[in-house]
Scaffold this motif. Structure first.
Motif, PDB file in Angstrom:
ATOM      1  N   ILE A 156       0.836  -1.202   0.000  1.00 53.57           N
ATOM      2  CA  ILE A 156       0.000   0.000   0.000  1.00 53.57           C
ATOM      3  C   ILE A 156       0.872   1.253   0.000  1.00 53.57           C
ATOM      4  CG2 ILE A 156      -1.703   1.328   1.310  1.00 53.57           C
ATOM      5  CD1 ILE A 156      -2.841  -1.128  -0.108  1.00 53.57           C
ATOM      6  N   TYR A 157       1.968   1.211   0.725  1.00 55.56           N
ATOM      7  CA  TYR A 157       2.900   2.345   0.756  1.00 55.56           C
ATOM      8  C   TYR A 157       3.415   2.656  -0.655  1.00 55.56           C
ATOM      9  CZ  TYR A 157       7.257   4.891   1.582  1.00 55.56           C
ATOM     10  OH  TYR A 157       8.280   5.814   1.534  1.00 55.56           O
ATOM     11  N   HIS A 158       3.844   1.629  -1.372  1.00 55.08           N
ATOM     12  CA  HIS A 158       4.362   1.843  -2.726  1.00 55.08           C
ATOM     13  C   HIS A 158       3.244   2.232  -3.693  1.00 55.08           C
ATOM     14  CE1 HIS A 158       8.394   0.683  -1.738  1.00 55.08           C
ATOM     15  NE2 HIS A 158       8.046  -0.543  -1.368  1.00 55.08           N
ATOM     16  N   LEU A 159       2.061   1.646  -3.523  1.00 53.73           N
ATOM     17  CA  LEU A 159       0.933   2.000  -4.387  1.00 53.73           C
ATOM     18  C   LEU A 159       0.580   3.474  -4.245  1.00 53.73           C
ATOM     19  CD1 LEU A 159      -1.513  -1.033  -4.120  1.00 53.73           C
ATOM     20  CD2 LEU A 159      -0.596  -0.050  -6.232  1.00 53.73           C
ATOM     21  N   ARG A 160       0.609   3.968  -3.038  1.00 51.74           N
ATOM     22  CA  ARG A 160       0.277   5.384  -2.823  1.00 51.74           C
ATOM     23  C   ARG A 160       1.210   6.284  -3.628  1.00 51.74           C
ATOM     24  NH1 ARG A 160      -0.871   8.268   3.017  1.00 51.74           N
ATOM     25  NH2 ARG A 160      -1.369  10.345   2.192  1.00 51.74           N
ATOM     26  N   SER A 161       2.487   5.971  -3.615  1.00 58.97           N
ATOM     27  CA  SER A 161       3.461   6.758  -4.366  1.00 58.97           C
ATOM     28  C   SER A 161       3.215   6.662  -5.867  1.00 58.97           C
ATOM     29  CB  SER A 161       4.872   6.272  -4.027  1.00 58.97           C
ATOM     30  OG  SER A 161       5.836   6.912  -4.833  1.00 58.97           O
ATOM     31  N   LEU A 162       2.961   5.450  -6.353  1.00 62.94           N
ATOM     32  CA  LEU A 162       2.743   5.253  -7.787  1.00 62.94           C
ATOM     33  C   LEU A 162       1.456   5.923  -8.263  1.00 62.94           C
ATOM     34  CD1 LEU A 162       3.846   1.520  -8.009  1.00 62.94           C
ATOM     35  CD2 LEU A 162       5.003   3.458  -9.096  1.00 62.94           C
ATOM     36  N   ILE A 163       0.419   5.871  -7.453  1.00 63.23           N
ATOM     37  CA  ILE A 163      -0.856   6.466  -7.855  1.00 63.23           C
ATOM     38  C   ILE A 163      -0.757   7.986  -7.881  1.00 63.23           C
ATOM     39  CG2 ILE A 163      -3.227   6.838  -7.017  1.00 63.23           C
ATOM     40  CD1 ILE A 163      -3.213   3.768  -6.432  1.00 63.23           C
ATOM     41  N   THR A 164       0.050   8.552  -7.014  1.00 60.91           N
ATOM     42  CA  THR A 164       0.299   9.994  -7.091  1.00 60.91           C
ATOM     43  C   THR A 164       0.927  10.350  -8.436  1.00 60.91           C
ATOM     44  OG1 THR A 164       0.581  10.160  -4.687  1.00 60.91           O
ATOM     45  CG2 THR A 164       1.518  11.926  -6.018  1.00 60.91           C
ATOM     46  N   MET A 165       1.823   9.498  -8.916  1.00 60.10           N
ATOM     47  CA  MET A 165       2.453   9.732 -10.217  1.00 60.10           C
ATOM     48  C   MET A 165       1.449   9.546 -11.357  1.00 60.10           C
ATOM     49  SD  MET A 165       6.018   7.723  -9.389  1.00 60.10           S
ATOM     50  CE  MET A 165       6.891   8.202 -10.879  1.00 60.10           C
ATOM     51  N   LEU A 166       0.571   8.562 -11.235  1.00 57.83           N
ATOM     52  CA  LEU A 166      -0.470   8.384 -12.252  1.00 57.83           C
ATOM     53  C   LEU A 166      -1.367   9.617 -12.323  1.00 57.83           C
ATOM     54  CD1 LEU A 166      -1.616   4.677 -11.644  1.00 57.83           C
ATOM     55  CD2 LEU A 166      -0.234   5.533 -13.539  1.00 57.83           C
ATOM     56  N   ARG A 167      -1.695  10.170 -11.170  1.00 58.63           N
ATOM     57  CA  ARG A 167      -2.539  11.371 -11.139  1.00 58.63           C
ATOM     58  C   ARG A 167      -1.858  12.531 -11.861  1.00 58.63           C
ATOM     59  NH1 ARG A 167      -3.083  13.534  -5.398  1.00 58.63           N
ATOM     60  NH2 ARG A 167      -1.093  14.496  -5.957  1.00 58.63           N
ATOM     61  N   GLU A 168      -0.571  12.696 -11.623  1.00 60.92           N
ATOM     62  CA  GLU A 168       0.162  13.801 -12.247  1.00 60.92           C
ATOM     63  C   GLU A 168       0.149  13.695 -13.766  1.00 60.92           C
ATOM     64  OE1 GLU A 168       3.973  13.428 -10.461  1.00 60.92           O
ATOM     65  OE2 GLU A 168       3.363  14.298  -8.532  1.00 60.92           O
ATOM     66  N   HIS A 169       0.099  12.467 -14.289  1.00 63.32           N
ATOM     67  CA  HIS A 169       0.117  12.263 -15.740  1.00 63.32           C
ATOM     68  C   HIS A 169      -1.265  11.919 -16.301  1.00 63.32           C
ATOM     69  CE1 HIS A 169       4.404  11.963 -14.776  1.00 63.32           C
ATOM     70  NE2 HIS A 169       4.633  12.259 -16.041  1.00 63.32           N
ATOM     71  N   GLN A 170      -2.296  12.036 -15.472  1.00 58.80           N
ATOM     72  CA  GLN A 170      -3.689  11.842 -15.906  1.00 58.80           C
ATOM     73  C   GLN A 170      -3.906  10.453 -16.518  1.00 58.80           C
ATOM     74  OE1 GLN A 170      -4.893  15.255 -18.313  1.00 58.80           O
ATOM     75  NE2 GLN A 170      -3.344  16.497 -17.295  1.00 58.80           N
ATOM     76  N   ILE A 171      -3.351   9.444 -15.874  1.00 55.97           N
ATOM     77  CA  ILE A 171      -3.478   8.067 -16.351  1.00 55.97           C
ATOM     78  C   ILE A 171      -4.457   7.335 -15.441  1.00 55.97           C
ATOM     79  CG2 ILE A 171      -2.269   5.888 -16.755  1.00 55.97           C
ATOM     80  CD1 ILE A 171       0.284   7.579 -17.193  1.00 55.97           C
ATOM     81  N   PRO A 172      -5.567   6.836 -15.975  1.00 52.80           N
ATOM     82  CA  PRO A 172      -6.584   6.186 -15.135  1.00 52.80           C
ATOM     83  C   PRO A 172      -6.236   4.743 -14.793  1.00 52.80           C
ATOM     84  CG  PRO A 172      -7.302   6.198 -17.407  1.00 52.80           C
ATOM     85  CD  PRO A 172      -5.985   6.939 -17.379  1.00 52.80           C
ATOM     86  N   LEU A 173      -7.046   4.182 -13.907  1.00 54.75           N
ATOM     87  CA  LEU A 173      -6.839   2.825 -13.406  1.00 54.75           C
ATOM     88  C   LEU A 173      -8.198   2.215 -13.108  1.00 54.75           C
ATOM     89  CD1 LEU A 173      -4.709   0.739 -12.313  1.00 54.75           C
ATOM     90  CD2 LEU A 173      -4.886   1.915 -10.112  1.00 54.75           C
ATOM     91  N   ASP A 174      -8.312   0.911 -13.273  1.00 52.95           N
ATOM     92  CA  ASP A 174      -9.547   0.204 -12.913  1.00 52.95           C
ATOM     93  C   ASP A 174      -9.463  -0.157 -11.431  1.00 52.95           C
ATOM     94  OD1 ASP A 174     -11.593  -1.678 -12.426  1.00 52.95           O
ATOM     95  OD2 ASP A 174     -11.558  -2.363 -14.507  1.00 52.95           O
ATOM     96  N   TYR A 175     -10.211   0.563 -10.611  1.00 49.92           N
ATOM     97  CA  TYR A 175     -10.136   0.342  -9.168  1.00 49.92           C
ATOM     98  C   TYR A 175     -10.931  -0.872  -8.714  1.00 49.92           C
ATOM     99  CZ  TYR A 175      -7.196   4.283  -8.274  1.00 49.92           C
ATOM    100  OH  TYR A 175      -6.093   5.117  -8.243  1.00 49.92           O
TER     101      TYR A 175
END
Length: 224
Positions: A156-175
């Motif tokens: 979860i710690y690493h996911l939080r960091s990666l998802i912040t990066m996805l947000r910055e680049h406007q890349i979606p994800l299937d939650y």
């Protein structure tokens, strides 16, 4: 005289394949889809925007910490799965749903694009991030750290960091898919299975053409 050259027939077009969500994932996807629609409506609904902020505060916390978030993180009785020996603890389904929804809230923060998108697995999203990022090696290192995480909390710690990066680049994800993955990730002995699935998604999405380039030895490098 010009000789016409007959073009070779093109091979069959490859279809993009997506993993199917399980029942928990479908539940989470519906919940997030409704929240996303309210947040991104022409006039964003204040309660939904407020809920996103409260959900973000729940990242890494135990389900149930905020009673007002029941409609977003509650898991139906038939999806709870195996109860822990200590019934005061969350089930794997409850924790996975909670983490998926709260991470979505982080992803959607300050964005007017849909950050939840059906069919986009984590590995696929990471491959897209590598293509768009100005620091692809850093993305690869962080994704590799997720792939070797030895505990759920570390993941979860690493996911939080990666998802912040996805947000910055406007890349979606299937939650919904992420919720399914997190539920499996919590099962003893199944963590490598999910990490391998993420890795295969990443490889199959061809994150960089550089991966095809031959590796050459540096003649100045001391082999000793």
């Amino acid at each position: 005289m010009t000789t016409a050259v007959e073009a070779e027939p093109a091979g069959p077009a490859q279809k993009t394949r997506h993993r199917r969500r399980r029942e928990l994932g479908e539940h989470v996807a519906r919940t997030i889809g409704r929240l996303q629609a309210r947040v991104l409506s022409t006039v964003p609904q204040p309660e939904a925007v407020s809920a996103l902020a409260r959900l973000r505060r729940g990242i890494g916390r135990t389900p149930g910490f905020d009673f007002s978030l029941e409609r977003y993180v509650q898991v139906p009785e038939h999806l709870l799965g195996r109860r822990p020996a200590d019934d005061t603890e969350p089930t794997d389904a409850e924790q996975a749903a909670h983490d998926a929804v709260t991470l979505y809230a982080l992803h959607q923060q300050s964005r007017r694009e849909r950050m939840h998108a059906d069919g986009r697995g984590l590995g696929q999203a990471m491959a897209e991030l590598v293509r768009r990022s100005t620091g692809p090696d850093g993305v690869r290192r962080r994704f590799a750290a997720l792939g070797t995480a030895s505990t759920y909390h570390e993941s979860i710690y690493h996911l939080r960091s990666l998802i912040t990066m996805l947000r910055e680049h406007q890349i979606p994800l299937d939650y919904g898919l992420l919720a399914d993955d997190l539920q499996t990730l919590r099962i003893p002995g199944r963590r490598p299975t999910i990490q391998a699935i993420w890795g295969r998604e990443f490889f199959r999405s061809r994150p960089s053409a550089d991966a095809d380039a031959p590796v050459t030895d540096n003649p100045e490098e001391d082999p000793s």
